[in-house]
Design a protein around this motif. Structure first.
Motif, PDB file in Angstrom:
ATOM      1  N   ARG A  55       0.825  -1.204   0.000  1.00  0.00           N
ATOM      2  CA  ARG A  55       0.000   0.000   0.000  1.00  0.00           C
ATOM      3  C   ARG A  55       0.864   1.261   0.000  1.00  0.00           C
ATOM      4  O   ARG A  55       0.584   2.226  -0.724  1.00  0.00           O
ATOM      5  CB  ARG A  55      -0.924  -0.001   1.225  1.00  0.00           C
ATOM      6  CG  ARG A  55      -1.754   1.283   1.362  1.00  0.00           C
ATOM      7  CD  ARG A  55      -2.528   1.296   2.657  1.00  0.00           C
ATOM      8  NE  ARG A  55      -1.669   1.225   3.827  1.00  0.00           N
ATOM      9  CZ  ARG A  55      -1.020   2.267   4.336  1.00  0.00           C
ATOM     10  NH1 ARG A  55      -1.105   3.458   3.777  1.00  0.00           N
ATOM     11  NH2 ARG A  55      -0.258   2.119   5.416  1.00  0.00           N
ATOM     12  N   ILE A  56       1.914   1.256   0.808  1.00  0.00           N
ATOM     13  CA  ILE A  56       2.802   2.424   0.872  1.00  0.00           C
ATOM     14  C   ILE A  56       3.489   2.655  -0.473  1.00  0.00           C
ATOM     15  O   ILE A  56       3.636   3.788  -0.925  1.00  0.00           O
ATOM     16  CB  ILE A  56       3.841   2.230   2.000  1.00  0.00           C
ATOM     17  CG1 ILE A  56       3.142   2.224   3.367  1.00  0.00           C
ATOM     18  CG2 ILE A  56       4.910   3.308   1.956  1.00  0.00           C
ATOM     19  CD1 ILE A  56       4.062   1.883   4.511  1.00  0.00           C
ATOM     20  N   ARG A  70       2.366   1.872  -3.481  1.00  0.00           N
ATOM     21  CA  ARG A  70       1.408   2.436  -4.438  1.00  0.00           C
ATOM     22  C   ARG A  70       1.183   3.921  -4.164  1.00  0.00           C
ATOM     23  O   ARG A  70       1.140   4.734  -5.083  1.00  0.00           O
ATOM     24  CB  ARG A  70       0.081   1.681  -4.368  1.00  0.00           C
ATOM     25  CG  ARG A  70       0.127   0.270  -4.941  1.00  0.00           C
ATOM     26  CD  ARG A  70      -1.278  -0.233  -5.207  1.00  0.00           C
ATOM     27  NE  ARG A  70      -2.076  -0.236  -3.989  1.00  0.00           N
ATOM     28  CZ  ARG A  70      -2.194  -1.264  -3.156  1.00  0.00           C
ATOM     29  NH1 ARG A  70      -1.553  -2.389  -3.424  1.00  0.00           N
ATOM     30  NH2 ARG A  70      -2.956  -1.185  -2.086  1.00  0.00           N
ATOM     31  N   GLU A  71       1.039   4.273  -2.879  1.00  0.00           N
ATOM     32  CA  GLU A  71       0.801   5.674  -2.542  1.00  0.00           C
ATOM     33  C   GLU A  71       2.030   6.528  -2.842  1.00  0.00           C
ATOM     34  O   GLU A  71       1.907   7.664  -3.337  1.00  0.00           O
ATOM     35  CB  GLU A  71       0.416   5.797  -1.069  1.00  0.00           C
ATOM     36  CG  GLU A  71       0.205   7.211  -0.575  1.00  0.00           C
ATOM     37  CD  GLU A  71      -0.943   7.927  -1.265  1.00  0.00           C
ATOM     38  OE1 GLU A  71      -1.026   9.158  -1.149  1.00  0.00           O
ATOM     39  OE2 GLU A  71      -1.753   7.252  -1.930  1.00  0.00           O
ATOM     40  N   ARG A  99       2.165   7.043  -6.549  1.00  0.00           N
ATOM     41  CA  ARG A  99       1.114   7.972  -6.963  1.00  0.00           C
ATOM     42  C   ARG A  99       1.514   9.415  -6.694  1.00  0.00           C
ATOM     43  O   ARG A  99       1.346  10.296  -7.543  1.00  0.00           O
ATOM     44  CB  ARG A  99      -0.189   7.652  -6.235  1.00  0.00           C
ATOM     45  CG  ARG A  99      -1.386   8.484  -6.682  1.00  0.00           C
ATOM     46  CD  ARG A  99      -2.584   8.237  -5.795  1.00  0.00           C
ATOM     47  NE  ARG A  99      -2.413   8.835  -4.489  1.00  0.00           N
ATOM     48  CZ  ARG A  99      -2.687  10.111  -4.200  1.00  0.00           C
ATOM     49  NH1 ARG A  99      -3.125  10.917  -5.142  1.00  0.00           N
ATOM     50  NH2 ARG A  99      -2.514  10.591  -2.983  1.00  0.00           N
ATOM     51  N   ARG A 100       2.068   9.668  -5.513  1.00  0.00           N
ATOM     52  CA  ARG A 100       2.461  11.025  -5.167  1.00  0.00           C
ATOM     53  C   ARG A 100       3.615  11.522  -6.025  1.00  0.00           C
ATOM     54  O   ARG A 100       3.632  12.682  -6.450  1.00  0.00           O
ATOM     55  CB  ARG A 100       2.839  11.092  -3.690  1.00  0.00           C
ATOM     56  CG  ARG A 100       1.672  10.887  -2.737  1.00  0.00           C
ATOM     57  CD  ARG A 100       2.085  11.210  -1.312  1.00  0.00           C
ATOM     58  NE  ARG A 100       0.988  11.029  -0.373  1.00  0.00           N
ATOM     59  CZ  ARG A 100       1.009  11.486   0.879  1.00  0.00           C
ATOM     60  NH1 ARG A 100       2.081  12.120   1.337  1.00  0.00           N
ATOM     61  NH2 ARG A 100      -0.023  11.298   1.668  1.00  0.00           N
ATOM     62  N   GLU A 144      -3.457  15.794  -2.856  1.00  0.00           N
ATOM     63  CA  GLU A 144      -4.705  15.127  -3.199  1.00  0.00           C
ATOM     64  C   GLU A 144      -5.299  15.711  -4.483  1.00  0.00           C
ATOM     65  O   GLU A 144      -5.833  14.994  -5.311  1.00  0.00           O
ATOM     66  CB  GLU A 144      -5.721  15.276  -2.052  1.00  0.00           C
ATOM     67  CG  GLU A 144      -5.283  14.617  -0.753  1.00  0.00           C
ATOM     68  CD  GLU A 144      -5.090  13.110  -0.905  1.00  0.00           C
ATOM     69  OE1 GLU A 144      -5.780  12.510  -1.734  1.00  0.00           O
ATOM     70  OE2 GLU A 144      -4.242  12.548  -0.207  1.00  0.00           O
ATOM     71  N   ILE A 152       3.342   9.862   4.323  1.00  0.00           N
ATOM     72  CA  ILE A 152       2.480   8.725   3.986  1.00  0.00           C
ATOM     73  C   ILE A 152       2.201   7.919   5.248  1.00  0.00           C
ATOM     74  O   ILE A 152       3.115   7.622   6.032  1.00  0.00           O
ATOM     75  CB  ILE A 152       3.137   7.833   2.905  1.00  0.00           C
ATOM     76  CG1 ILE A 152       3.351   8.625   1.617  1.00  0.00           C
ATOM     77  CG2 ILE A 152       2.297   6.598   2.625  1.00  0.00           C
ATOM     78  CD1 ILE A 152       4.083   7.858   0.541  1.00  0.00           C
ATOM     79  N   ASP A 153       0.950   7.572   5.459  1.00  0.00           N
ATOM     80  CA  ASP A 153       0.564   6.794   6.631  1.00  0.00           C
ATOM     81  C   ASP A 153       1.267   5.432   6.594  1.00  0.00           C
ATOM     82  O   ASP A 153       1.153   4.693   5.617  1.00  0.00           O
ATOM     83  CB  ASP A 153      -0.959   6.603   6.641  1.00  0.00           C
ATOM     84  CG  ASP A 153      -1.436   5.886   7.903  1.00  0.00           C
ATOM     85  OD1 ASP A 153      -0.776   6.030   8.944  1.00  0.00           O
ATOM     86  OD2 ASP A 153      -2.457   5.182   7.820  1.00  0.00           O
TER      87      ASP A 153
END
Length: 684
Positions: free
Chosen positions: A586-587, A589-590, A593-594, A613, A637-638
């Motif tokens: 998940r990290i 991919r995020e 994306r960023r 966003e 990133i969370d």
């Protein structure tokens, strides 16, 4: 800055429900149960829902007024542009006669559960013809030729050494065809003698070329298949995609002899060796030459042809409007019979009416109509009051009760047509002898219709420019007006001291006085993550539209040049420590994306809110990217515990994906934009 959303009534569904409940004690005090389970509250919610729908329609009144204001100043929403590419039809086997792929043949992508098929239509007829090899020539210098036709094309051919005894760069053999082989997929058969000639069969210093009629010069060919091993394998073949610009050329056997050979020519030339590449130690020998066609290539555009659509019956009144069933609509082409036909109920012959951009030059006898490509609305001439107070009819009115038909129109366009290579594989209707279809290159140039918000921002600038290009801002505004699909444009002009525009390093790139350079970035799909150079090229139709539009509006002493920005591709490599290894995917991919959104020429760029966003307008022209800017993008990133290392690499060769040395900052220059190229995320 986005436009304010003006609402005539701002009450929401919940506001209506709450307001009704507050009135219950006044009008019905015995009603004490106000819970959602009460049947009365259900009725309140039902009426609130109905009123909410009415308010939605009321709040659309400003949008309608906006459109009316834009029409008054002559600003119309730009229609979508269709994506274009080329598709190759492949035959099941070579045919003795010509095979015709008719114009308007439809091909499409594969339909899936989530995506509809994207339909493309061929723009012209494709004729796949069996070739006739007429000439075989050899040359040492492309000046003096030896005719080997008789000894190689007879029933009992003799072997031919195609190069000199000690091959040198510039040695070549030429193949001349008596038929037009342009747009065909040609297979050349070469029966070579299996001899050792010193070269690496998988890396032969050979290049296949064709004569380009438009450029008047030799151009390299796309090699689709080669089994000759550098002209050392018997009964081998070379498959070549011949472009549509291939044409006839005259070759004199001896310069000045006055005896030219006219044919469609191909040649195989011995080129300069690259570093470490082995050389020929003697000439390859070919025993026999042959050729056949196995397919052809034709341009296609993202659209679907709709024929004989009935719009309705005429009421005999002025200003009648009808709407096409399929939108958006590509610009109507009268030459392709894309127009209106009026059918009478009696024996009178149908009438063909003419499409016009507006009714300003129409009178009561002009059989004209307009068509809005965005909404698909077809309109006939209105009746207007002139300055003398008289009613004038602008454009004829279809007689009462006549049937109104649109003979043909094209439905399509939009960014969804920018499909990748090897995706147009479905032939919508079977064609004899055609085995398969495919696109070797991605479809590009598809753009969506202009949004109302964008048109409203363009309106005041249009009034300021008054349809004349004088200042740099005028050129930028008019470039956007010329065609849809322009995401960004920057006008470069000579500076006051005549030294041009700085590149950010204290250096200047000179722009000649009287010259205007427009850097144009086309619109791209915001969902497309990894960009490639072909996505950022200016389509030919867009280039033509812009230059033609500006040519009518520029000063006569101003020269306009259209160019693409100098894109600097960037790769980010980083090592991240996560709080939980299960969240790594998940990290990743995020993070990707960023990064792809941050370093992007369109729909990206630095985000002042640091939320990443909402896409921005794109990376600013000439803005430097600093290494320190990447840390907060990834650290926030969370699930990220810390970012151990980040490295920035400028890509020096985009075709090979070759990166340079790591740097702390990347400066694209005044004409440059930054663009992402395959970021790498590693977890520790």
């Amino acid at each position: 800055m986005s436009l304010p959303q003006i609402k005539l009534d701002e009450r929401t569904f919940q506001d209506l429900v709450d307001e009704a409940k507050l009135r219950i004690p006044r009008y019905c005090p015995e009603w004490t149960n106000h819970n959602v389970s009460d049947p009365g509250v259900t009725l309140i919610e039902l009426f609130a829902y109905m009123v909410d729908q009415l308010l939605y329609q009321i709040n659309r009144v400003p949008e309608k007024n906006y459109r009316s204001f834009l029409d008054m100043i002559g600003v119309k929403l730009a229609p979508p542009n269709p994506a274009r590419t080329e598709v190759t039809f492949r035959l099941s086997a070579p045919q003795p006669g010509a095979v015709i792929i008719p114009k308007y043949t439809e091909v499409s992508t594969v339909r899936t559960e989530t995506n509809e098929a994207r339909i493309f239509t061929t723009e012209k007829d494709l004729q796949i013809v069996p070739p006739s090899l007429k000439y075989v020539l050899t040359t040492a210098n492309s000046q003096t030729f030896s005719d080997r036709s008789k000894m190689t094309l007879d029933k009992l051919p003799n072997p031919v050494a195609v190069f000199q005894d000690e091959p040198q760069p510039g040695n070549a053999f030429y193949l001349g065809f008596s038929q037009n082989i342009s747009s065909n997929t040609l297979v050349v058969g070469l029966d070579c003698e299996k001899i050792g000639v010193g070269i690496n069969p998988d890396d032969a210093p050979l290049i296949w070329e064709y004569w380009d009629e438009r450029e008047g010069d030799w151009r390299s060919l796309e090699l689709m298949r080669d089994t000759t091993g550098g002209l050392t394998v018997p009964f081998a073949e070379v498959e070549l995609a011949i472009p549509s610009t291939a044409g006839q050329h005259e070759i004199e056997l001896v310069s000045g002899s006055g005896d030219p050979l006219i044919a469609w020519w191909l040649r195989c030339r011995y080129r300069e060796l690259s570093k470490g590449q082995p050389d020929y130690n003697k000439s390859p020998v070919i025993r026999k030459f042959s050729a056949y066609t196995i397919g052809g290539t034709v341009p296609v555009m993202h659209c679907q042809i709709i024929r004989m659509e009935e719009l309705g019956r005429s009421s005999g009144e002025s200003g009648q409007r009808f709407r096409l069933r399929n939108t958006p609509v590509l610009a109507l082409n009268h030459a392709e019979n894309e127009t209106i036909m009026i059918e009478y109920l009696d024996e009178r012959a149908p009438e063909i009416w003419k499409h016009v951009p507006d009714f300003s030059e129409s009178d009561a006898k002009s059989k004209n109509f307009t068509c809005d490509p965005v909404t698909g609305e077809v309109a006939f001439g209105p009746a207007i009051r002139n300055p003398r107070g008289e009613i004038e009819q602008r454009g004829a009115i279809p007689p009462f009760d006549t049937r109104i038909n649109m003979i043909a129109y094209r439905n399509g366009g939009g960014i969804e047509g920018n499909v990748g290579s090897q995706t147009l594989t479905v032939l919508k209707s079977s064609i004899a002898y055609v085995d398969s279809v495919n696109n070797r290159r991605p479809a590009t140039g598809g753009t969506s219709a202009e949004s109302l918000e964008h048109a409203l921002q363009r309106g005041p600038r249009t009034l300021r420019a008054r349809n004349r290009a004088v200042t740099a801002e005028d050129f930028e505004v008019l470039t956007r007006e010329a065609t849809s699909g322009v995401a960004r444009v920057r006008c470069l002009t000579p500076s006051s001291n005549g030294n041009g525009n700085g590149n950010g390093n204290g250096e200047y790139e000179r722009i000649d006085p009287g010259t205007v350079i427009l850097l144009v970035v086309p619109e791209i799909d915001p969902e497309l993550r990894e960009l490639r150079p072909e996505h950022l090229n200016i389509p030919n139709f867009m280039r033509t539209d812009i230059l033609d539009y500006l040519d009518e509006r520029r000063l006569i002493t101003t020269q306009v040049q259209l160019a693409i920005p100098k894109y600097q591709w960037v790769t980010v490599q980083t090592r991240i420590k996560s709080t939980n290894s299960f969240a790594n995917e998940r990290i990743k991919r995020e993070a990707e994306r960023r990064l792809y959104r941050f370093i992007r020429p369109v729909h990206g760029g630095p985000d002042p809110s640091m939320r990443y966003e909402t896409p921005g307008e794109g990376w600013p022209f000439g803005r430097i990217l600093y290494l320190s800017e990447i840390f907060p993008i990834l650290q926030t990133i969370d699930g990220v515990e810390f970012v151990e290392r980040i490295q920035l690499f400028p890509v020096t060769d985009i075709s090979r994906g070759q990166a340079g040395n790591p740097v702390n900052e990347i400066n694209p220059g005044a004409r440059g934009l930054l663009c992402s190229y395959r970021h790498q995320i590693v977890f520790i």
